[in-house]
Scaffold this motif. Structure first.
Motif, PDB file in Angstrom:
ATOM      1  N   VAL A 147       0.843  -1.198   0.000  1.00 49.50           N
ATOM      2  CA  VAL A 147       0.000   0.000   0.000  1.00 49.50           C
ATOM      3  C   VAL A 147       0.875   1.243   0.000  1.00 49.50           C
ATOM      4  N   SER A 148       0.481   2.222  -0.805  1.00 48.74           N
ATOM      5  CA  SER A 148       1.192   3.494  -0.840  1.00 48.74           C
ATOM      6  C   SER A 148       0.466   4.507   0.034  1.00 48.74           C
ATOM      7  N   PRO A 149       1.103   5.620   0.355  1.00 48.04           N
ATOM      8  CA  PRO A 149       0.377   6.706   1.022  1.00 48.04           C
ATOM      9  C   PRO A 149      -0.525   7.435   0.032  1.00 48.04           C
ATOM     10  N   TRP A 150      -1.361   8.316   0.547  1.00 49.77           N
ATOM     11  CA  TRP A 150      -2.149   9.194  -0.319  1.00 49.77           C
ATOM     12  C   TRP A 150      -1.217  10.091  -1.126  1.00 49.77           C
ATOM     13  N   VAL A 151      -1.535  10.280  -2.386  1.00 44.98           N
ATOM     14  CA  VAL A 151      -0.837  11.241  -3.241  1.00 44.98           C
ATOM     15  C   VAL A 151      -1.831  12.342  -3.587  1.00 44.98           C
ATOM     16  N   GLU A 152      -1.478  13.577  -3.272  1.00 46.28           N
ATOM     17  CA  GLU A 152      -2.393  14.703  -3.452  1.00 46.28           C
ATOM     18  C   GLU A 152      -2.377  15.212  -4.894  1.00 46.28           C
ATOM     19  N   GLY A 153      -3.466  15.886  -5.260  1.00 48.96           N
ATOM     20  CA  GLY A 153      -3.540  16.552  -6.559  1.00 48.96           C
ATOM     21  C   GLY A 153      -3.849  15.628  -7.716  1.00 48.96           C
ATOM     22  N   VAL A 154      -4.568  14.530  -7.453  1.00 47.05           N
ATOM     23  CA  VAL A 154      -4.885  13.548  -8.495  1.00 47.05           C
ATOM     24  C   VAL A 154      -6.392  13.489  -8.683  1.00 47.05           C
ATOM     25  N   SER A 155      -6.824  13.489  -9.922  1.00 48.26           N
ATOM     26  CA  SER A 155      -8.241  13.348 -10.220  1.00 48.26           C
ATOM     27  C   SER A 155      -8.423  12.238 -11.253  1.00 48.26           C
ATOM     28  N   ALA A 156      -9.664  11.844 -11.502  1.00 45.35           N
ATOM     29  CA  ALA A 156      -9.956  10.782 -12.462  1.00 45.35           C
ATOM     30  C   ALA A 156     -11.414  10.906 -12.880  1.00 45.35           C
ATOM     31  N   THR A 157     -11.766  10.182 -13.933  1.00 45.76           N
ATOM     32  CA  THR A 157     -13.130  10.234 -14.462  1.00 45.76           C
ATOM     33  C   THR A 157     -13.752   8.847 -14.418  1.00 45.76           C
ATOM     34  N   PRO A 158     -14.853   8.666 -13.696  1.00 42.32           N
ATOM     35  CA  PRO A 158     -15.521   7.358 -13.683  1.00 42.32           C
ATOM     36  C   PRO A 158     -15.927   6.935 -15.098  1.00 42.32           C
ATOM     37  N   GLY A 159     -15.769   5.651 -15.374  1.00 46.33           N
ATOM     38  CA  GLY A 159     -16.173   5.120 -16.669  1.00 46.33           C
ATOM     39  C   GLY A 159     -15.156   5.267 -17.778  1.00 46.33           C
ATOM     40  N   ASP A 160     -13.988   5.837 -17.491  1.00 45.01           N
ATOM     41  CA  ASP A 160     -12.952   5.984 -18.513  1.00 45.01           C
ATOM     42  C   ASP A 160     -12.191   4.664 -18.638  1.00 45.01           C
ATOM     43  N   VAL A 161     -12.550   3.844 -19.619  1.00 44.05           N
ATOM     44  CA  VAL A 161     -11.962   2.518 -19.751  1.00 44.05           C
ATOM     45  C   VAL A 161     -10.497   2.576 -20.176  1.00 44.05           C
ATOM     46  N   ARG A 162     -10.054   3.746 -20.620  1.00 40.83           N
ATOM     47  CA  ARG A 162      -8.663   3.864 -21.053  1.00 40.83           C
ATOM     48  C   ARG A 162      -7.698   4.097 -19.895  1.00 40.83           C
ATOM     49  N   GLU A 163      -8.219   4.460 -18.730  1.00 43.64           N
ATOM     50  CA  GLU A 163      -7.342   4.886 -17.647  1.00 43.64           C
ATOM     51  C   GLU A 163      -6.385   3.784 -17.202  1.00 43.64           C
ATOM     52  N   PHE A 164      -6.863   2.552 -17.102  1.00 47.92           N
ATOM     53  CA  PHE A 164      -5.990   1.479 -16.650  1.00 47.92           C
ATOM     54  C   PHE A 164      -4.931   1.153 -17.702  1.00 47.92           C
ATOM     55  N   ARG A 165      -5.284   1.296 -18.996  1.00 49.87           N
ATOM     56  CA  ARG A 165      -4.271   1.120 -20.036  1.00 49.87           C
ATOM     57  C   ARG A 165      -3.175   2.179 -19.908  1.00 49.87           C
ATOM     58  N   ARG A 166      -3.566   3.384 -19.566  1.00 57.07           N
ATOM     59  CA  ARG A 166      -2.557   4.437 -19.394  1.00 57.07           C
ATOM     60  C   ARG A 166      -1.551   4.048 -18.316  1.00 57.07           C
ATOM     61  N   LEU A 167      -2.058   3.483 -17.225  1.00 54.01           N
ATOM     62  CA  LEU A 167      -1.165   3.025 -16.159  1.00 54.01           C
ATOM     63  C   LEU A 167      -0.229   1.932 -16.680  1.00 54.01           C
TER      64      LEU A 167
END
Length: 353
Positions: free
Chosen positions: A111-131
């Motif tokens: 587990v990592s700590p919280w990282v501030e200043g991050v947002s995301a969009t629900p339903g964006d199927v591309r997000e995990f590919r970006r990771l």
């Protein structure tokens, strides 16, 4: 013969290196290692829900929670731990990996700590590919891991007789990757070549959005193919608090390697790789890098300018990936310990694509 030699020599080398690995993980990647016996491991993050039943193969436990019915409950347990990490004893900048000391298998939670200043969009199927495209030595998505066999890849790199055939294969792979991105295909099912020595398959992918708590959870469960340094299953999870614009990372792994010493290396290596990938992903978002494909070159250059520690970590892991080819070949010969249940699940996923 070569595989047998590697299988005989590797345990000796690994036994000498293992005592130094927790210190290197902390110094290079900023992750603290916490070792547990069976009793104390039941107090590790998320253990109340994960269970870690010794009668259940750890590679099953490492993925069976990944469904909408249980994922939110697990995350709420983990959030309690993450909130306390920063004020705990000897906190590390990029979190903790909790490891069960067990002969013949590996089980762990990172587990990592919280990282501030991050947002995301629900339903964006591309997000995990970006990771996935941020892995230190990522080579990208594959329609079938058999399209890139190791002898063929070596022939291509050395300009051998199979170069024309390999060129055709690579063109087909690039066309597949372009279609997957453009058509917003779900991440469930594809193979990913994460480096020269590692190909995985995506067995489960779940997204949960708790509108009341404004929590977005994305979790992918990966299984190693027959060509991979390690052996087992690993669930990668990114949790984003949309209201407070912050995220943290979770990795849950389990498995059994035919070379038992690799089970001691796997938790530390897995934590280093996923943490470095997550940090690279955050850096890419900050600087607007296009992550529709593998962005290794851009990320290496960007990290060198803005985060030298991250750049060094990416270099170490990329070099380690290249050196991992003999171990992956050895495991390919010795066989995998993935369970029949995991193989059946994978076949079902492929049949429904």
């Amino acid at each position: 013969m070569t595989q047998a030699i590697i299988g005989a020599v590797a345990p000796i080398t690994l036994r000498r290196a293992i005592p130094y690995l927790p210190g290197r993980l902390r110094a290079t990647f900023g992750i603290k290692t916490v070792f547990h016996d069976r009793a104390s491991f039941m107090g590790s993050p998320g253990a109340a829900l994960l269970g870690w039943d010794p009668a259940v193969p750890p590679e099953i436990t490492a993925g069976r929670f990944n469904n909408p019915a249980t994922l939110l409950d697990l995350v709420l347990q983990l959030i309690g731990h993450v909130d306390l990490m920063a004020t705990g004893k000897d906190p590390a900048p990029w979190g903790e990996v909790h490891v069960l000391e067990s002969a013949g298998s590996h089980s762990y939670v990172h587990v990592s700590p919280w990282v501030e200043g991050v947002s995301a969009t629900p339903g964006d199927v591309r997000e995990f590919r970006r990771l996935m495209h941020c892995f230190p030595s990522a080579l990208g998505e594959l329609p079938d891991h058999r399209l890139v066999d190791q002898p063929g890849l070596i022939a291509w790199l050395t300009g051998g007789d199979e170069q024309r055939e390999q060129q055709s294969r690579f063109e087909a792979i690039e066309a597949y990757r372009t279609r997957q991105w453009a058509d917003k295909h779900a991440v469930l099912g594809p193979y990913f070549r994460l480096g020269i020595s590692s190909i995985i398959r995506v067995e489960q992918y779940t997204e949960v959005f708790d509108e009341t708590r404004q929590l977005l959870i994305r979790c992918g469960t990966m299984g190693t193919t027959d060509f991979h340094v390690f052996d087992g299953r690993y669930s990668w999870m990114v949790v984003t608090d949309l209201a407070r614009k912050r995220s943290f990372l979770v990795g849950i792994g389990g498995g059994r390697h035919p070379i038992p010493e690799m089970d001691l290396v796997n938790p530390l290596g897995g934590a280093a790789v996923l943490s470095t990938t997550f940090r690279s992903f955050l850096l890419a978002l900050e600087h607007g890098i296009d992550l529709s494909q593998n962005a290794k070159g851009q990320l290496d250059a960007l990290a060198a300018r803005h985060d030298p520690e991250l750049a060094f970590g990416r270099f170490i892991l990329s070099e380690g990936d290249a050196w991992g080819v003999p171990m992956a070949l050895s495991r390919q010969g010795l066989g995998s310990n993935l369970t029949a249940e995991q193989e059946a699940m994978h076949r079902q996923i492929r049949a429904t694509k």
